[in-house]
Design a protein around this motif. Structure first.
Motif, PDB file in Angstrom:
ATOM      1  N   ASN A   1       0.801  -1.227   0.000  1.00  9.97           N
ATOM      2  CA  ASN A   1       0.000   0.000   0.000  1.00  9.97           C
ATOM      3  C   ASN A   1       0.836   1.281   0.000  1.00  9.97           C
ATOM      4  O   ASN A   1       0.350   2.354   0.363  1.00  9.97           O
ATOM      5  CB  ASN A   1      -0.965   0.001   1.185  1.00  9.97           C
ATOM      6  CG  ASN A   1      -0.246   0.034   2.526  1.00  9.97           C
ATOM      7  OD1 ASN A   1       0.985   0.110   2.589  1.00  9.97           O
ATOM      8  ND2 ASN A   1      -1.000  -0.040   3.612  1.00  9.97           N
ATOM      9  N   THR A   2       2.099   1.174  -0.420  1.00  9.51           N
ATOM     10  CA  THR A   2       2.921   2.376  -0.498  1.00  9.51           C
ATOM     11  C   THR A   2       2.346   3.365  -1.513  1.00  9.51           C
ATOM     12  O   THR A   2       1.654   2.978  -2.458  1.00  9.51           O
ATOM     13  CB  THR A   2       4.373   2.020  -0.887  1.00  9.51           C
ATOM     14  OG1 THR A   2       5.183   3.196  -0.766  1.00  9.51           O
ATOM     15  CG2 THR A   2       4.458   1.499  -2.313  1.00  9.51           C
ATOM     16  N   ARG A   3       2.648   4.627  -1.301  1.00  9.97           N
ATOM     17  CA  ARG A   3       2.165   5.686  -2.185  1.00  9.97           C
ATOM     18  C   ARG A   3       3.362   6.407  -2.801  1.00  9.97           C
ATOM     19  O   ARG A   3       4.314   6.769  -2.098  1.00  9.97           O
ATOM     20  CB  ARG A   3       1.294   6.682  -1.410  1.00  9.97           C
ATOM     21  CG  ARG A   3       0.615   7.725  -2.292  1.00  9.97           C
ATOM     22  CD  ARG A   3      -0.427   8.524  -1.521  1.00  9.97           C
ATOM     23  NE  ARG A   3      -1.141   9.426  -2.419  1.00  9.97           N
ATOM     24  CZ  ARG A   3      -2.172   9.064  -3.169  1.00  9.97           C
ATOM     25  NH1 ARG A   3      -2.619   7.833  -3.108  1.00  9.97           N
ATOM     26  NH2 ARG A   3      -2.755   9.928  -3.970  1.00  9.97           N
TER      27      ARG A   3
ATOM     28  N   MET B   1      -7.634 -10.641   1.966  1.00  9.77           N
ATOM     29  CA  MET B   1      -6.677  -9.640   1.497  1.00  9.77           C
ATOM     30  C   MET B   1      -6.010  -8.987   2.693  1.00  9.77           C
ATOM     31  O   MET B   1      -6.609  -8.844   3.756  1.00  9.77           O
ATOM     32  CB  MET B   1      -7.384  -8.588   0.640  1.00  9.77           C
ATOM     33  CG  MET B   1      -7.902  -9.115  -0.697  1.00  9.77           C
ATOM     34  SD  MET B   1      -8.786  -7.858  -1.661  1.00  9.77           S
ATOM     35  CE  MET B   1     -10.408  -7.914  -0.859  1.00  9.77           C
ATOM     36  N   GLU B   2      -4.755  -8.589   2.505  1.00 10.13           N
ATOM     37  CA  GLU B   2      -4.013  -7.880   3.550  1.00 10.13           C
ATOM     38  C   GLU B   2      -3.063  -6.895   2.891  1.00 10.13           C
ATOM     39  O   GLU B   2      -2.690  -7.059   1.723  1.00 10.13           O
ATOM     40  CB  GLU B   2      -3.247  -8.862   4.441  1.00 10.13           C
ATOM     41  CG  GLU B   2      -2.574  -8.236   5.648  1.00 10.13           C
ATOM     42  CD  GLU B   2      -3.525  -7.401   6.483  1.00 10.13           C
ATOM     43  OE1 GLU B   2      -3.471  -6.154   6.352  1.00 10.13           O
ATOM     44  OE2 GLU B   2      -4.342  -7.961   7.237  1.00 10.13           O
ATOM     45  N   TYR B   3      -2.679  -5.873   3.652  1.00 10.80           N
ATOM     46  CA  TYR B   3      -1.816  -4.803   3.128  1.00 10.80           C
ATOM     47  C   TYR B   3      -0.561  -4.680   3.979  1.00 10.80           C
ATOM     48  O   TYR B   3      -0.631  -4.695   5.213  1.00 10.80           O
ATOM     49  CB  TYR B   3      -2.575  -3.470   3.118  1.00 10.80           C
ATOM     50  CG  TYR B   3      -3.777  -3.495   2.201  1.00 10.80           C
ATOM     51  CD1 TYR B   3      -3.665  -3.081   0.872  1.00 10.80           C
ATOM     52  CD2 TYR B   3      -5.004  -3.963   2.648  1.00 10.80           C
ATOM     53  CE1 TYR B   3      -4.761  -3.121   0.022  1.00 10.80           C
ATOM     54  CE2 TYR B   3      -6.115  -4.007   1.803  1.00 10.80           C
ATOM     55  CZ  TYR B   3      -5.980  -3.589   0.492  1.00 10.80           C
ATOM     56  OH  TYR B   3      -7.068  -3.639  -0.348  1.00 10.80           O
TER      57      TYR B   3
ATOM     58  N   HIS C   1       2.128  -3.626  10.130  1.00  8.50           N
ATOM     59  CA  HIS C   1       1.327  -3.478  11.342  1.00  8.50           C
ATOM     60  C   HIS C   1       1.250  -4.814  12.066  1.00  8.50           C
ATOM     61  O   HIS C   1       1.251  -5.883  11.433  1.00  8.50           O
ATOM     62  CB  HIS C   1      -0.091  -3.006  10.999  1.00  8.50           C
ATOM     63  CG  HIS C   1      -0.174  -1.562  10.617  1.00  8.50           C
ATOM     64  ND1 HIS C   1      -0.077  -0.547  11.539  1.00  8.50           N
ATOM     65  CD2 HIS C   1      -0.341  -0.969   9.403  1.00  8.50           C
ATOM     66  CE1 HIS C   1      -0.179   0.614  10.921  1.00  8.50           C
ATOM     67  NE2 HIS C   1      -0.337   0.395   9.629  1.00  8.50           N
ATOM     68  N   LYS C   2       1.184  -4.758  13.369  1.00  9.54           N
ATOM     69  CA  LYS C   2       1.079  -5.981  14.165  1.00  9.54           C
ATOM     70  C   LYS C   2      -0.145  -6.796  13.737  1.00  9.54           C
ATOM     71  O   LYS C   2      -0.077  -8.023  13.582  1.00  9.54           O
ATOM     72  CB  LYS C   2       0.978  -5.619  15.645  1.00  9.54           C
ATOM     73  CG  LYS C   2       0.860  -6.825  16.573  1.00  9.54           C
ATOM     74  CD  LYS C   2       0.726  -6.374  18.026  1.00  9.54           C
ATOM     75  CE  LYS C   2       0.516  -7.561  18.954  1.00  9.54           C
ATOM     76  NZ  LYS C   2       0.300  -7.129  20.360  1.00  9.54           N
ATOM     77  N   LYS C   3      -1.263  -6.113  13.504  1.00  7.44           N
ATOM     78  CA  LYS C   3      -2.481  -6.819  13.097  1.00  7.44           C
ATOM     79  C   LYS C   3      -2.310  -7.483  11.741  1.00  7.44           C
ATOM     80  O   LYS C   3      -2.895  -8.543  11.486  1.00  7.44           O
ATOM     81  CB  LYS C   3      -3.668  -5.844  13.077  1.00  7.44           C
ATOM     82  CG  LYS C   3      -4.123  -5.406  14.467  1.00  7.44           C
ATOM     83  CD  LYS C   3      -5.331  -4.486  14.390  1.00  7.44           C
ATOM     84  CE  LYS C   3      -5.792  -4.072  15.786  1.00  7.44           C
ATOM     85  NZ  LYS C   3      -6.968  -3.151  15.721  1.00  7.44           N
ATOM     86  N   SER C   4      -1.512  -6.893  10.862  1.00  7.12           N
ATOM     87  CA  SER C   4      -1.258  -7.490   9.553  1.00  7.12           C
ATOM     88  C   SER C   4      -0.468  -8.786   9.697  1.00  7.12           C
ATOM     89  O   SER C   4      -0.733  -9.774   9.007  1.00  7.12           O
ATOM     90  CB  SER C   4      -0.495  -6.511   8.656  1.00  7.12           C
ATOM     91  OG  SER C   4      -1.254  -5.341   8.431  1.00  7.12           O
TER      92      SER C   4
ATOM     93  N   THR D   1       6.318  -7.725  -7.236  1.00  3.55           N
ATOM     94  CA  THR D   1       7.602  -8.197  -6.719  1.00  3.55           C
ATOM     95  C   THR D   1       7.956  -7.544  -5.391  1.00  3.55           C
ATOM     96  O   THR D   1       8.624  -8.158  -4.559  1.00  3.55           O
ATOM     97  CB  THR D   1       8.718  -7.911  -7.736  1.00  3.55           C
ATOM     98  OG1 THR D   1       8.732  -6.514  -8.045  1.00  3.55           O
ATOM     99  CG2 THR D   1       8.512  -8.701  -9.022  1.00  3.55           C
ATOM    100  N   THR D   2       7.507  -6.311  -5.162  1.00  2.03           N
ATOM    101  CA  THR D   2       7.811  -5.647  -3.888  1.00  2.03           C
ATOM    102  C   THR D   2       7.129  -6.365  -2.732  1.00  2.03           C
ATOM    103  O   THR D   2       7.699  -6.487  -1.644  1.00  2.03           O
ATOM    104  CB  THR D   2       7.381  -4.169  -3.903  1.00  2.03           C
ATOM    105  OG1 THR D   2       5.961  -4.073  -4.096  1.00  2.03           O
ATOM    106  CG2 THR D   2       8.081  -3.412  -5.004  1.00  2.03           C
ATOM    107  N   THR D   3       5.921  -6.843  -2.956  1.00  2.50           N
ATOM    108  CA  THR D   3       5.218  -7.584  -1.912  1.00  2.50           C
ATOM    109  C   THR D   3       5.919  -8.906  -1.633  1.00  2.50           C
ATOM    110  O   THR D   3       6.053  -9.324  -0.475  1.00  2.50           O
ATOM    111  CB  THR D   3       3.756  -7.839  -2.319  1.00  2.50           C
ATOM    112  OG1 THR D   3       3.118  -6.581  -2.563  1.00  2.50           O
ATOM    113  CG2 THR D   3       3.004  -8.574  -1.232  1.00  2.50           C
TER     114      THR D   3
END
Length: 413
Positions: free
Chosen positions: A64-66, A224-226, A257-260, A277-279
């Protein structure tokens, strides 16, 4: 046995005609062509139908980077134009989420174009919202990687650095897109779910998703997760050495994030598919951070900052001696966060994923664009599909697929 020492980059070359490089995005995000590679078979569709091709046990992980407006074109009083390309924050904080809220002044690591003409402080005035803003840019010192430490200061001081970049900077299109950025790029060279400012290049596989498509995936109960990896300019750095062992991989910053991480732990029984690829680099680096924490425990050492950085080759060396399941690796990280009362994990990675020598630990599939010849990203793709990458890319070139950042997309499962 394949090791990073004997992999030649020339083995990952192919002919990419200029006309195959997409200079503009297709009319609608979801209309990009989709190449599916599954069970040694290639087929085609459009990305709008991606849900029809995902295995039933899939889980999608997004970056989720911008992308920030990292390119500043500054005109000196002599008329010379100096380009300052912001790479990453240094002072008063190296953390991206804090750096964009800094007011008054800050220092960043930057590339400088037309450097020889940048000797004195440059002062320029720009409109910023309803205000007139005066920006001073000073080159301080040269750093080890051909970048410079640059100080920015501005008036009025209540403006944040995020506001400065939004007003003065431009979207940094990749060097192979041979045109200037236009207003549409500010939207199209950005994923619809981008939220965490910090990248100088888009995680381009995500550019094909729309809000409606994400809604469809949710309705189909696809988890899904970010996560966040801020993409650096080094992602475009070509491999110029004959053997990849001599190529220096760039650092990229991660945040989970801890929840992620807790959610990822619950998804390990699924087929985790990295969107881009970044993920993939992020998730695989996360695993190795958990391994380094395991090593520290077994050596009766404190878990220090060295555990939060994954070096380029260490996963092929000493860390291979530690047999740690993905579950245990993530549990180690969660225990660390709990012990230090942290809501999330900041880390960095230089990890280079190479074919033959690397076995994926968390990712079981990938959604990705087509990549440049002789690039580290193509090496990562080959780590998924082996020598079949040649057949896949030959098929794409002969079936009107468009390549690179604004091009079409693949699903490897």
């Amino acid at each position: 046995m394949i090791t990073p020492h004997n992999i030649k980059i020339a083995d990952y070359n192919y002919d990419l005609p200029k006309e195959k490089i997409a200079l503009f995005p297709c009319d609608k995000r979801e209309n990009a062509k989709l190449l599916i590679y599954e069970n040694q078979q290639i087929k085609e569709d459009i990305f709008a139908h991606i849900a029809n091709h995902l295995p039933n046990d899939s889980a999608l992980i997004f970056n989720n980077t911008r992308v920030i407006h990292a390119r500043l074109l500054l005109r000196k009083s002599t008329g010379a134009v100096i380009e300052v390309f912001c790479l990453k924050p240094v002072s008063p904080t190296p953390l991206h989420d804090e750096a964009f809220n800094v007011r008054g002044s800050c220092e960043w690591e930057c590339f400088i174009g037309n450097n020889k003409r940048f000797k004195d402080t440059i002062t320029a005035t720009f409109p910023c919202g309803g205000d007139q803003m005066t920006l001073k840019v000073e080159k301080l010192t040269m750093l080890d990687n051909s970048a410079f430490l640059v100080r920015f200061s501005w008036m009025p001081e209540y403006l944040t650095f995020a506001q400065i970049l939004e007003s003065v900077g431009r979207i940094p299109l990749p060097p192979y897109i041979k045109r200037e950025a236009n207003p549409e790029d500010s939207n199209r060279y950005q994923t619809v779910y981008a939220s965490e400012k910090g990248s100088v290049a888009a995680p381009t596989a995500g550019l094909h998703f729309t809000s409606d498509l994400l809604k469809t995936l949710k309705e189909k109960q696809i988890p899904m997760e970010y996560i966040t990896l801020h993409v650096g300019a080094g992602t475009f750095k070509p491999v110029s050495e004959s053997y990849i062992i001599h190529h220096a991989m760039h650092e990229e910053t991660l945040f989970f994030h801890k929840k992620s991480i807790e959610h990822l732990l619950s998804l390990l029984n699924k087929r985790i598919i990295g969107v881009g690829t970044t993920t993939v680099r992020s998730l695989e680096s996360l695993y190795w951070i958990g391994v380094k924490m395991e090593r520290a425990k077994k050596q009766n050492k404190e878990i220090g900052n060295d555990c939060l950085t994954i070096d380029q080759w260490e996963v092929y060396e000493d860390l291979q001696n530690y047999i740690v399941t993905p579950e245990n690796a993530l549990q180690n990280i969660l225990h660390y966060l709990k012990e230090h009362r942290l809501d999330g994990l900041y880390a960095s990675t230089y990890l280079m994923i190479v074919p033959g020598a690397y076995q994926m630990k968390i990712c079981k599939g990938i959604i990705t664009n087509f990549h440049q010849p002789q690039s580290t990203l193509l090496l990562l793709i080959s780590a998924f599909v082996g020598e079949k990458w040649k057949e896949i890319y030959t098929y794409a070139l002969s079936h009107q697929f468009r390549f690179l950042s604004y091009g079409d997309v693949c699903l490897f499962v």
